[in-house]
Design an enzyme around this catalytic site. Sequence first.
Site, PDB file in Angstrom:
ATOM      1  N   ASN A 259     -10.150  -0.187   0.027  1.00  0.00           N
ATOM      2  CA  ASN A 259      -8.690  -0.144   0.034  1.00  0.00           C
ATOM      3  C   ASN A 259      -8.185  -0.760  -1.266  1.00  0.00           C
ATOM      4  OD1 ASN A 259      -5.969  -0.500   0.445  1.00  0.00           O
ATOM      5  ND2 ASN A 259      -6.170  -1.295   2.536  1.00  0.00           N
TER       6      ASN A 259
ATOM      7  N   CYS B  98       0.816  -1.231   0.000  1.00  0.00           N
ATOM      8  CA  CYS B  98       0.000   0.000   0.000  1.00  0.00           C
ATOM      9  C   CYS B  98       0.846   1.276   0.000  1.00  0.00           C
ATOM     10  CB  CYS B  98      -0.970  -0.004   1.179  1.00  0.00           C
ATOM     11  SG  CYS B  98      -2.008  -1.468   1.231  1.00  0.00           S
TER      12      CYS B  98
ATOM     13  N   HIS C  43      -2.982   7.050   2.390  1.00  0.00           N
ATOM     14  CA  HIS C  43      -3.454   5.784   1.842  1.00  0.00           C
ATOM     15  C   HIS C  43      -4.899   5.577   2.292  1.00  0.00           C
ATOM     16  CE1 HIS C  43      -4.075   1.703   0.906  1.00  0.00           C
ATOM     17  NE2 HIS C  43      -3.838   1.227   2.113  1.00  0.00           N
TER      18      HIS C  43
HETATM   19  N1  ACO Z   1     -18.628  -7.894   9.580  1.00  0.00           N
HETATM   20  C1  ACO Z   1     -19.170  -8.104  10.781  1.00  0.00           C
HETATM   21  N2  ACO Z   1     -18.445  -8.442  11.860  1.00  0.00           N
HETATM   22  C2  ACO Z   1     -17.119  -8.561  11.701  1.00  0.00           C
HETATM   23  C3  ACO Z   1     -16.485  -8.358  10.454  1.00  0.00           C
HETATM   24  C4  ACO Z   1     -17.304  -8.014   9.365  1.00  0.00           C
HETATM   25  N3  ACO Z   1     -16.807  -7.799   8.132  1.00  0.00           N
HETATM   26  N4  ACO Z   1     -15.167  -8.551  10.617  1.00  0.00           N
HETATM   27  C5  ACO Z   1     -14.953  -8.846  11.905  1.00  0.00           C
HETATM   28  N5  ACO Z   1     -16.142  -8.863  12.549  1.00  0.00           N
HETATM   29  C6  ACO Z   1     -16.427  -9.151  13.940  1.00  0.00           C
HETATM   30  C7  ACO Z   1     -15.305  -9.917  14.617  1.00  0.00           C
HETATM   31  O1  ACO Z   1     -15.449 -11.294  14.370  1.00  0.00           O
HETATM   32  C8  ACO Z   1     -15.526  -9.570  16.060  1.00  0.00           C
HETATM   33  O2  ACO Z   1     -16.564 -10.354  16.564  1.00  0.00           O
HETATM   34  P1  ACO Z   1     -16.494 -10.942  18.059  1.00  0.00           P
HETATM   35  O3  ACO Z   1     -16.425  -9.735  18.951  1.00  0.00           O
HETATM   36  O4  ACO Z   1     -17.746 -11.713  18.151  1.00  0.00           O
HETATM   37  O5  ACO Z   1     -15.242 -11.757  18.075  1.00  0.00           O
HETATM   38  C9  ACO Z   1     -16.031  -8.134  16.011  1.00  0.00           C
HETATM   39  O6  ACO Z   1     -16.485  -7.916  14.649  1.00  0.00           O
HETATM   40  C10 ACO Z   1     -14.982  -7.113  16.324  1.00  0.00           C
HETATM   41  O7  ACO Z   1     -13.835  -7.457  15.588  1.00  0.00           O
HETATM   42  P2  ACO Z   1     -12.564  -6.548  15.626  1.00  0.00           P
HETATM   43  O8  ACO Z   1     -11.523  -7.112  14.720  1.00  0.00           O
HETATM   44  O9  ACO Z   1     -12.208  -6.260  17.041  1.00  0.00           O
HETATM   45  O10 ACO Z   1     -13.165  -5.238  14.978  1.00  0.00           O
HETATM   46  P3  ACO Z   1     -12.506  -3.816  14.948  1.00  0.00           P
HETATM   47  O11 ACO Z   1     -13.446  -2.853  15.530  1.00  0.00           O
HETATM   48  O12 ACO Z   1     -11.097  -3.845  15.422  1.00  0.00           O
HETATM   49  O13 ACO Z   1     -12.461  -3.557  13.400  1.00  0.00           O
HETATM   50  C11 ACO Z   1     -11.008  -3.633  11.506  1.00  0.00           C
HETATM   51  C12 ACO Z   1     -11.779  -4.436  12.517  1.00  0.00           C
HETATM   52  C13 ACO Z   1     -11.968  -2.757  10.714  1.00  0.00           C
HETATM   53  C14 ACO Z   1     -10.303  -4.564  10.544  1.00  0.00           C
HETATM   54  C15 ACO Z   1      -9.989  -2.757  12.293  1.00  0.00           C
HETATM   55  O14 ACO Z   1      -9.164  -3.554  13.096  1.00  0.00           O
HETATM   56  C16 ACO Z   1      -9.200  -1.930  11.413  1.00  0.00           C
HETATM   57  O15 ACO Z   1      -9.659  -0.939  10.910  1.00  0.00           O
HETATM   58  N6  ACO Z   1      -7.911  -2.292  11.213  1.00  0.00           N
HETATM   59  C17 ACO Z   1      -7.072  -1.663  10.271  1.00  0.00           C
HETATM   60  C18 ACO Z   1      -6.934  -2.608   9.195  1.00  0.00           C
HETATM   61  C19 ACO Z   1      -6.975  -2.001   7.837  1.00  0.00           C
HETATM   62  O16 ACO Z   1      -7.441  -0.929   7.564  1.00  0.00           O
HETATM   63  N7  ACO Z   1      -6.434  -2.769   6.967  1.00  0.00           N
HETATM   64  C20 ACO Z   1      -6.356  -2.404   5.623  1.00  0.00           C
HETATM   65  C21 ACO Z   1      -5.131  -2.912   5.121  1.00  0.00           C
HETATM   66  S1  ACO Z   1      -3.835  -2.167   5.927  1.00  0.00           S
HETATM   67  C22 ACO Z   1      -3.167  -1.129   4.935  1.00  0.00           C
HETATM   68  O17 ACO Z   1      -3.652  -0.929   3.881  1.00  0.00           O
HETATM   69  C23 ACO Z   1      -1.984  -0.473   5.430  1.00  0.00           C
END
Ligand code: ACO
Length: 319
Positions: free
Chosen positions: A276, A113, A246
Amino acid sequence: MPARIAGTGRYLPTEVLTNDALAQRVATSDEWIRTRTGIRQRHIAAATEQTSDLAVNAARAAIAAAGMQPADIDLIIVATATPDMIFPATATIVQDKLGIRHGGAAFDISAVCSGFVYALAIAERMVSSGGARNALVIGAETYSRILDWSDRGTCVLFGDGAGAVVLVPAPEPGIVTAHLHADGSHRHILCAPGAIQHGAITGTPFVHMDGAAVFKFAVKVMADVAFEALAAAGLSPTDVDWVIPHQANIRIMDATMKKLHLPEERLVVTVDVHGNTSAASIPLALDTAVRDGRIRRGQHVLLIGVGGGFTWGSVLVRW
Ligand code: ACO
């Protein structure tokens, strides 16, 4: 001779996959995706479209915006983590599809990225040193091909697309300063750890991510590298007219703006439209803000990349 961006372009595949449509495939919802990431939809490349096809469409728009012909381009750098094939480089395929025959350099770079800021920094150095004249810098991805569509933790985040710029020599610097970094010890938190050995795929070829670790790391290094660019240019955050980070996740972008003490009005956001798109995300957002008239001559635009590796970097542009 300094270098400046003379034209921008973008391309998104025709097929749009909305959050609601995705919620029919995996256990997710529009509400969950929008509130956690800011994404409303993503574009998916047609089965007949390769990364090079997306790149060529964006490139044609950038070359036209620069008032040039493909034959004027003597350097092509494609930033991608989803190349058409193992080799040759997607950049050489783009060169051929653009009909460029004079043999200028063409190569890919892999910084995930952060790929676009890496490619732009490399091109700037080649143009300003006289090693190339008119450089085409492209970020292009078909992430839909490396997603596990049954993994709701990753498949909701990514999309396909391409963005491009043309870089030319100029009397005044358009690219003011560029800063690139990497720390391979964090490579496991975001990776697609498959490999090809003896004709077979070993490991998993799908995107694997520790979302929470990525979030924390991204916010820290994006702010750090933004301040590094500003210090090098002798500017303060308030001198920046537009921040184009990004486009991974609106919450990462908002947190970065807070660390820079800049209002949301100076943030360019397109992640809602295309998700993304990895190396394509910054040039997609840049072209959007150039074409809708937000970015104007004389303004400072700060590009900030972060991605798997981990890699990160910033490019400060005076438009
Ligand atoms: N839909 C519904 N529920 C979901 C989904 C989904 N797509 N994905 C995960 N969940 C659930 C999980 O299973 C979890 O359930 P549980 O509590 O029963 O176990 C709950 O949602 C919370 O999961 P978390 O992973 O804690 O959710 P969080 O609020 O942290 O959000 C996310 C997850 C959006 C991925 C966050 O961690 C984030 O924004 N991370 C950054 C990652 C990112 O942007 N990556 C892109 C690539 S990186 C880059 O480009 C540099």
